[in-house]
Scaffold this active site. Structure first.
Site, PDB file in Angstrom:
ATOM      1  N   ARG A   1       0.813  -1.199   0.000  1.00 53.97           N
ATOM      2  CA  ARG A   1       0.000   0.000   0.000  1.00 53.97           C
ATOM      3  C   ARG A   1       0.848   1.251   0.000  1.00 53.97           C
ATOM      4  NH1 ARG A   1      -3.359   0.532   4.750  1.00 53.97           N
ATOM      5  NH2 ARG A   1      -1.362  -0.003   5.656  1.00 53.97           N
TER       6      ARG A   1
ATOM      7  N   SER B   1       8.316  -4.817   6.596  1.00 53.08           N
ATOM      8  CA  SER B   1       8.157  -5.774   7.695  1.00 53.08           C
ATOM      9  C   SER B   1       8.925  -7.063   7.476  1.00 53.08           C
ATOM     10  CB  SER B   1       6.678  -6.049   7.909  1.00 53.08           C
ATOM     11  OG  SER B   1       6.003  -4.821   7.990  1.00 53.08           O
TER      12      SER B   1
ATOM     13  N   ASP C   1       6.460  -3.187  10.962  1.00 53.85           N
ATOM     14  CA  ASP C   1       5.016  -3.025  11.207  1.00 53.85           C
ATOM     15  C   ASP C   1       4.645  -3.146  12.696  1.00 53.85           C
ATOM     16  OD1 ASP C   1       5.572  -5.718  11.191  1.00 53.85           O
ATOM     17  OD2 ASP C   1       3.876  -6.303   9.931  1.00 53.85           O
TER      18      ASP C   1
HETATM   19 MG    MG Z   1       0.146  -5.818   7.810  1.00 52.12          MG
END
Ligand code: MG
Ligand code: ADP
Length: 408
Positions: free
Chosen positions: A29, A93, A147
């Site tokens: 994203r 992440s 994250d």
């Molecule tokens: Mg996630």
């Protein structure tokens, strides 16, 4: 245990527009985050989801980062902001070695990523190189964020007692605020620093061997990273469905299920999705969900007993996952309590991840385990709303605030 160079949580004076990227699981994203301070203190977000095709995920690093930059360009155009050079926080992440906030050397890919030429490299540099190749816009990359840290910061914006971050999604991981005197990899003894535990890798040197079943070994052997991330493989969304499928295969071969007859579909890796565990467990007496899922798996002539047993398998696999996760968390909060020599600690854990949020029993089993194993800690589990996106922007905002304060 990786230092994150995040030393401060938001104090509410942060403001400005920030870009954030969220890479590290199912979706990629790009986000625009507007942080306002003062009386109208708020965080407003716009985001767009992009897919990372399998061949890009497992192609070359240049292809992966070119794709990312292409998506950023598309997003800026979509928001009508092409040409703006905004500060950017990059939620990445995967385990990274950090020497400062805006640098992250990728130690190893996890969760199905395999792009070549990235391990051992600074992902901020890879991103900057790709931006220069495209020659369309410039960005000020301020922070690389895990994250878990983003989740802790997002919840910390609402609740100052939040000093632990937890993810239970595609993978699992946690971070917490550690005393600087215990962070041996970073100079200085004052204050605290957030440590990215990379706890998914727990068990990689045999610690979990006594608890691993044949089903765990099967899942591990067929994964993209055999013998790595052993704890993660017993807990997270990428694997729970696969564990269940392996149990069902075994039970069928022993004649305990489906009259001993296997469907071709059930032999397919990944066909039993982790969301089925949630669906099956929210089923009432009629077991309608179980039957329709079994039908989807080509098991058209399953009996009522089959459905009951399949449901039991799903319950046990998810319960074990939640207990293992709760046990890890109990150790973390009790460590924080000991650090501060407190008889009782009251603490909040920010949690994100679809498995945690959508499974009907995961969080309650975790709470139960925490009460059993860390009775001296009162733990509040706080669900974060989009921790990885908002958190990256907040960390960037805090870093910009500190940078600006230093310039005046
Ligand atoms: Mg996630
Ligand atoms: P990520 O960890 O990739 O950032 P998510 O937190 O959305 O993303 O987690 C995605 C994982 O959640 C998938 O691996 C999937 O197995 C799992 N999942 C999706 N839907 C459900 C559901 N209804 N119940 C339990 N797990 C689910």
């Amino acid at each position: 245990m990786l230092p994150t160079f995040v030393r401060a949580t938001p104090d509410g004076t942060e403001r400005g527009d920030f870009l954030a990227l969220d890479l590290g699981g199912t979706n990629f994203r790009v986000l625009l985050v507007r942080v306002r301070n003062g009386k109208r203190r708020s965080v407003e977000m716009h985001n767009k989801i992009y897919s990372i095709p399998q061949d890009v995920m497992q192609g070359t690093g240049d292809e992966l980062f070119d794709h990312i930059v292409h998506c950023i360009g598309d997003f800026l155009e979509y928001m009508g902001m092409k040409g703006a050079s905004l500060p950017l926080g990059f939620t990445f992440s995967f385990p990274c070695h950090q020497k400062k906030l805006d640098q992250g050397i990728l130690l190893k890919w996890t969760k199905g990523f395999k792009a070549t030429g990235c391990e051992g490299e600074d992902v901020v540099q890879l991103l900057k190189d790709a931006i220069h190749r495209q020659e369309e816009f410039d960005l000020d990359v301020v922070a690389v964020v895990n994250d878990t840290v983003g989740t802790m910061m997002t919840c910390g914006y609402e609740d100052p007692q939040c000093e632990v971050g937890l993810i239970v999604g595609t993978g699992t991981n946690a971070c917490y605020m550690e005393e600087m005197e215990n962070v041996e990899l970073v100079e200085g003894d004052e204050g605290r620093m957030c440590v990215n535990m990379e706890w998914g890798a727990f068990g990689d040197t045999g610690e979990l061997d006594d608890f691993c079943t044949d089903f765990d070994h099967a899942v591990d052997n067929n994964s993209a990273n055999p013998s790595k991330q052993r704890y993660e493989k017993m807990i997270s969304g990428m694997y729970l469905g696969e564990i269940v499928r392996n149990v069902l295969l075994d039970f069928t071969s022993k004649g305990l299920l489906f009259r001993g007859r296997l469907s071709e579909r059930l032999k397919t890796r990944g066909i039993f999705e982790t969301r089925f565990l949630s669906q099956i467990e929210s089923d009432r007496l009629a077991l309608r969900q179980v039957r329709s899922i079994l039908q989807h798996l080509g098991l058209t002539s399953s009996t009522c007993d089959d459905s009951i047993l399949v449901k039991e398998v799903c319950t046990v696999v998810a319960r074990r996952a939640a207990q293992l996760c709760g046990a890890g968390l109990a150790a973390v909060v009790d460590k924080i309590r000991e650090n501060r020599s407190l008889p009782q600690l009251s603490i909040t854990v920010g949690v994100d991840g679809t498995l945690y949020k959508l499974h009907p029993h995961f969080s309650s089993v975790m709470r139960e385990t925490l009460r059993d194993l860390a009775p001296q800690c009162d733990v509040t589990l706080l669900q974060s709303e989009d921790g990885s996106g908002k958190g990256a922007a907040l960390i960037t905002a805090v870093a910009c605030r500190i940078r600006e304060a230093g310039q005046h």
